[in-house]
Design a protein around this motif. Structure first.
Motif, PDB file in Angstrom:
ATOM      1  N   ASP A 177      -2.782   4.282   0.905  1.00  9.32           N
ATOM      2  CA  ASP A 177      -2.889   5.575   1.926  1.00  9.32           C
ATOM      3  C   ASP A 177      -1.898   7.151   1.486  1.00  9.32           C
ATOM      4  O   ASP A 177      -2.605   8.233   1.532  1.00  9.32           O
ATOM      5  CB  ASP A 177      -2.550   4.651   2.932  1.00  9.32           C
ATOM      6  CG  ASP A 177      -0.728   4.137   3.013  1.00  9.32           C
ATOM      7  OD1 ASP A 177      -0.928   3.487   1.972  1.00  9.32           O
ATOM      8  OD2 ASP A 177      -0.330   4.655   3.416  1.00  9.32           O
ATOM      9  N   MET A 178      -0.911   6.527   1.217  1.00 15.28           N
ATOM     10  CA  MET A 178      -0.194   8.040  -0.094  1.00 15.28           C
ATOM     11  C   MET A 178      -0.760   9.065  -0.451  1.00 15.28           C
ATOM     12  O   MET A 178      -0.738  10.099   0.047  1.00 15.28           O
ATOM     13  CB  MET A 178       1.561   7.406   0.173  1.00 15.28           C
ATOM     14  CG  MET A 178       2.289   6.395   1.742  1.00 15.28           C
ATOM     15  SD  MET A 178       3.800   6.550   0.388  1.00 15.28           S
ATOM     16  CE  MET A 178       4.083   4.766   1.255  1.00 15.28           C
ATOM     17  N   SER A 214       7.447   6.838  -2.773  1.00 13.11           N
ATOM     18  CA  SER A 214       6.714   6.374  -3.358  1.00 13.11           C
ATOM     19  C   SER A 214       5.875   6.491  -5.001  1.00 13.11           C
ATOM     20  O   SER A 214       5.587   7.908  -5.384  1.00 13.11           O
ATOM     21  CB  SER A 214       4.959   6.485  -3.297  1.00 13.11           C
ATOM     22  OG  SER A 214       4.084   5.975  -3.934  1.00 13.11           O
ATOM     23  N   ASP A 234      11.949  -3.426 -10.321  1.00  9.98           N
ATOM     24  CA  ASP A 234      11.191  -4.018 -11.976  1.00  9.98           C
ATOM     25  C   ASP A 234      12.222  -5.530 -12.245  1.00  9.98           C
ATOM     26  O   ASP A 234      12.140  -5.875 -13.715  1.00  9.98           O
ATOM     27  CB  ASP A 234      10.662  -3.380 -12.793  1.00  9.98           C
ATOM     28  CG  ASP A 234       9.293  -2.557 -12.902  1.00  9.98           C
ATOM     29  OD1 ASP A 234       8.432  -3.614 -11.428  1.00  9.98           O
ATOM     30  OD2 ASP A 234       8.728  -0.756 -13.174  1.00  9.98           O
ATOM     31  N   ILE A 248      10.431  -4.100  -2.171  1.00 15.88           N
ATOM     32  CA  ILE A 248       9.768  -2.605  -2.441  1.00 15.88           C
ATOM     33  C   ILE A 248       7.746  -3.995  -2.231  1.00 15.88           C
ATOM     34  O   ILE A 248       6.986  -3.307  -2.013  1.00 15.88           O
ATOM     35  CB  ILE A 248       9.433  -2.202  -3.998  1.00 15.88           C
ATOM     36  CG1 ILE A 248      10.761  -1.664  -4.297  1.00 15.88           C
ATOM     37  CG2 ILE A 248       8.809  -1.145  -4.356  1.00 15.88           C
ATOM     38  CD1 ILE A 248      10.967  -0.662  -2.976  1.00 15.88           C
TER      39      ILE A 248
HETATM   40  C1  UD1 Z   1       6.379   0.471  -8.168  1.00 14.55           C
HETATM   41  C2  UD1 Z   1       7.887   1.397  -8.096  1.00 14.55           C
HETATM   42  C3  UD1 Z   1       8.929   1.742  -9.614  1.00 14.55           C
HETATM   43  C4  UD1 Z   1       7.844   0.229 -10.425  1.00 14.55           C
HETATM   44  C5  UD1 Z   1       6.135  -0.200 -10.560  1.00 14.55           C
HETATM   45  C6  UD1 Z   1       5.636  -1.002 -11.596  1.00 14.55           C
HETATM   46  C7  UD1 Z   1       9.266   1.853  -6.227  1.00 14.55           C
HETATM   47  C8  UD1 Z   1       9.427   2.660  -5.131  1.00 14.55           C
HETATM   48  N1  UD1 Z   1       8.728   1.942  -7.620  1.00 14.55           N
HETATM   49  O1  UD1 Z   1       6.086   2.347  -8.113  1.00 14.55           O
HETATM   50  O2  UD1 Z   1       9.893   1.643  -9.588  1.00 14.55           O
HETATM   51  O3  UD1 Z   1       8.336   0.995 -11.827  1.00 14.55           O
HETATM   52  O4  UD1 Z   1       6.063  -0.304  -9.019  1.00 14.55           O
HETATM   53  O5  UD1 Z   1       6.505  -2.373 -10.709  1.00 14.55           O
HETATM   54  O6  UD1 Z   1      10.292   0.523  -6.598  1.00 14.55           O
HETATM   55  N2  UD1 Z   1       2.954   2.238  -0.851  1.00 14.55           N
HETATM   56  C9  UD1 Z   1       1.363   2.509   0.420  1.00 14.55           C
HETATM   57  N3  UD1 Z   1       1.177   3.350   0.356  1.00 14.55           N
HETATM   58  C10 UD1 Z   1       0.708   3.835  -1.214  1.00 14.55           C
HETATM   59  C11 UD1 Z   1       1.440   4.086  -1.640  1.00 14.55           C
HETATM   60  C12 UD1 Z   1       2.664   3.236  -2.001  1.00 14.55           C
HETATM   61  O7  UD1 Z   1       2.284   1.888   1.077  1.00 14.55           O
HETATM   62  O8  UD1 Z   1      -0.074   4.872  -0.561  1.00 14.55           O
HETATM   63  C13 UD1 Z   1       4.145   1.402  -1.161  1.00 14.55           C
HETATM   64  C14 UD1 Z   1       4.032  -0.034  -1.359  1.00 14.55           C
HETATM   65  O9  UD1 Z   1       3.192  -1.247  -1.204  1.00 14.55           O
HETATM   66  C15 UD1 Z   1       5.260  -0.510  -2.115  1.00 14.55           C
HETATM   67  C16 UD1 Z   1       6.221   0.963  -1.978  1.00 14.55           C
HETATM   68  O10 UD1 Z   1       5.383   2.104  -1.218  1.00 14.55           O
HETATM   69  O11 UD1 Z   1       5.537  -1.311  -1.291  1.00 14.55           O
HETATM   70  C17 UD1 Z   1       6.380   1.590  -3.295  1.00 14.55           C
HETATM   71  O12 UD1 Z   1       4.989   1.535  -3.850  1.00 14.55           O
HETATM   72  P1  UD1 Z   1       4.990   2.848  -4.971  1.00 14.55           P
HETATM   73  O13 UD1 Z   1       6.196   3.183  -5.395  1.00 14.55           O
HETATM   74  O14 UD1 Z   1       4.028   3.849  -5.162  1.00 14.55           O
HETATM   75  O15 UD1 Z   1       4.067   1.716  -6.007  1.00 14.55           O
HETATM   76  P2  UD1 Z   1       4.213   2.369  -7.922  1.00 14.55           P
HETATM   77  O16 UD1 Z   1       4.304   3.541  -8.280  1.00 14.55           O
HETATM   78  O17 UD1 Z   1       3.809   0.918  -8.150  1.00 14.55           O
END
Ligand code: UD1
Length: 418
Positions: free
Chosen positions: A124-125, A162, A305, A327
């Motif tokens: 969503d973000m 994010s 991670d 996370i």
């Molecule tokens: C995340 C990790 C990153 C790691 C990767 C793989 C963090 C902040 N990010 O990145 O370090 O290398 O996983 O394991 O530690 N979220 C939403 N809506 C969105 C996007 C994200 O609710 O549109 C939430 C996710 O559910 C999660 C958090 O935000 O709880 C962090 O997400 P994000 O950093 O976007 O995830 P990745 O990019 O996968």
């Protein structure tokens, strides 16, 4: 079925070289669609890298990976603005191609990446930010259809820093002719690497000390030759392996400044570390002390991670410890497997409690996700006798050749086809 067969219980001594960062290489490969000829060195050989190369080719650009060098030649015009469902599913990070495809084609169609084994992973973000930039988005039956009538300058405030959303905004904004500010952007080293990669192609993106990113979208991007940063999570995995087995090791191409907080914890646990500019040496103590409380947070705090490998270490350290996973909601899947080794771990919601014991028992375990699989491998290396870890395909998503790296460090570990 592939398994890792580990004859554990031996101290580790040796040296190895850390691979390039997966979480940098994948967005940089997506970014290379925006420019001309891009040569990317230190690209790790991983199944996720191969999936990226397939996506790039499917979109109509030339892409090849030789050794650790990827050469991408983007086309004048991409031949598709869609990613196949099968490829979207092959790699969760395929979502980072959305910004790049939109930048090139002004339209994109992909399937919803959906959940994965570590959590729901919503987008969503990403989509809210794109809307603020002028993208029209329709979502139906698991498909996301995007069109850009006109991109606009804007100031986007992310509700959470994010990583994926920050990358996608950079990919769409880099060659947009618009000025985009991202407040509360992710600050991970891999974000800085993507920023530097785009700037080396002629982009103009800056980050201030508060974590705001300023994108001055240029008219067009050119080519580049670039070297990906070393993988901080692979670095931590090998450090934890040595710490848990006892012994001494040197990791070449490792960057201490990217993992300051986990390194402080390793030092508090009794490890002696020497931090060079591009290497780290570690000497393990007779017995590790407990890591105390570990709570995962966005960079520069403790990385999600690395939670699993630190938990593996905690199972044999002196005293009790507690892990809080902030996370992802499903990132404790290694716990039931660690229990097969008689580890004393209990979990409730996003909390896990560990009572360290002197020894673990060898066992046959199954990796359920990438980092959990690395944690089981590390735990098995420290337990006397023969253990196996199946589900190696998860581990292969993030480690170029985990058995070779641990082998360099003196471990007895082989891959077997069963
Ligand atoms: C995340 C990790 C990153 C790691 C990767 C793989 C963090 C902040 N990010 O990145 O370090 O290398 O996983 O394991 O530690 N979220 C939403 N809506 C969105 C996007 C994200 O609710 O549109 C939430 C996710 O559910 C999660 C958090 O935000 O709880 C962090 O997400 P994000 O950093 O976007 O995830 P990745 O990019 O996968």
């Amino acid at each position: 079925m592939k398994v890792l067969e580990i004859n554990g219980g031996k101290r580790l001594y040796g040296e190895t070289t850390v691979q390039g960062a997966k979480n940098s290489a994948l967005p940089c490969l997506a970014a290379s669609l925006l420019g001309k000829r891009c040569v990317i060195h230190n690209c790790p050989n991983l199944t996720d890298t191969y999936a990226c190369i397939k996506i790039i080719k499917m979109l109509g650009a030339k892409a090849e990976l030789t050794g650790n060098t990827a050469i991408i030649e983007s086309a004048e015009e991409l031949k598709s603005y869609k990613i196949d469902d099968a490829l979207m599913k092959e790699m969760r990070s395929s979502i980072i191609f959305l910004g790049a495809i939109l930048s090139r084609c002004k339209q994109a169609e992909i399937s919803y990446p959906g959940g994965c084994c570590i959590g729901a992973r919503p987008i969503d973000m990403h989509l809210d930010a794109f809307r603020q930039m002028g993208v029209e988005i329709e979502e139906s039956c698991g498909r996301i259809v995007c069109n850009i009538p006109k991109l606009k300058s804007c100031r986007i405030r992310l509700p959470f820093p994010s990583v994926g959303a920050t990358e996608n905004i950079m990919l769409l904004g880099a060659a947009s002719n618009c000025e985009i500010t991202i407040e509360n952007a992710a600050k991970e080293p891999e974000i800085i690497d993507l920023l530097s990669f785009i700037n080396s192609m002629g982009g103009n993106i800056n980050m201030d000390d508060c974590g705001n990113i300023y994108i001055k979208g240029v008219e067009e991007l050119g080519g580049t030759e670039y070297r990906i940063i070393p993988d901080r999570i692979a670095t931590l995995t090998y450090l934890c392996g040595i710490a848990m087995c006892g012994g001494y090791g040197r990791l070449n191409s490792a960057r201490y400044e990217h993992i300051k907080i986990p390194i402080e914890i390793l030092e508090d646990m009794g490890c002696a570390l020497e931090k060079g500019e591009s290497y780290i040496e570690i000497k393990a103590p007779g017995r590790l002390k407990s890591p105390g409380l570990i709570s995962t947070r966005p960079y520069p705090m403790f990385p999600t991670d690395a939670q699993a490998v630190f938990m593996a270490m905690a199972t044999r350290s002196k005293g009790r410890s507690c892990f809080i996973e902030n996370i992802f909601e499903n990132r404790f899947r290694h716990i039931d497997e660690l229990k097969k080794m008689r580890a004393l771990v209990s979990a409730r919601g996003n909390l896990a409690y560990v009572k360290g014991r002197r020894k673990l028992k060898n066992a046959d375990m199954e990796a359920k996700d990438l980092r959990g699989g690395a944690a089981l491998t590390v735990a098995a290396l420290s337990a006397k006798g023969l253990s196996t870890v199946s589900g190696v395909e998860y581990i292969d998503r993030g480690y170029e050749n985990i058995e070779r790296s641990f082998g360099d460090l003196g471990a007895e570990i082989i891959r077997r086809e069963m």
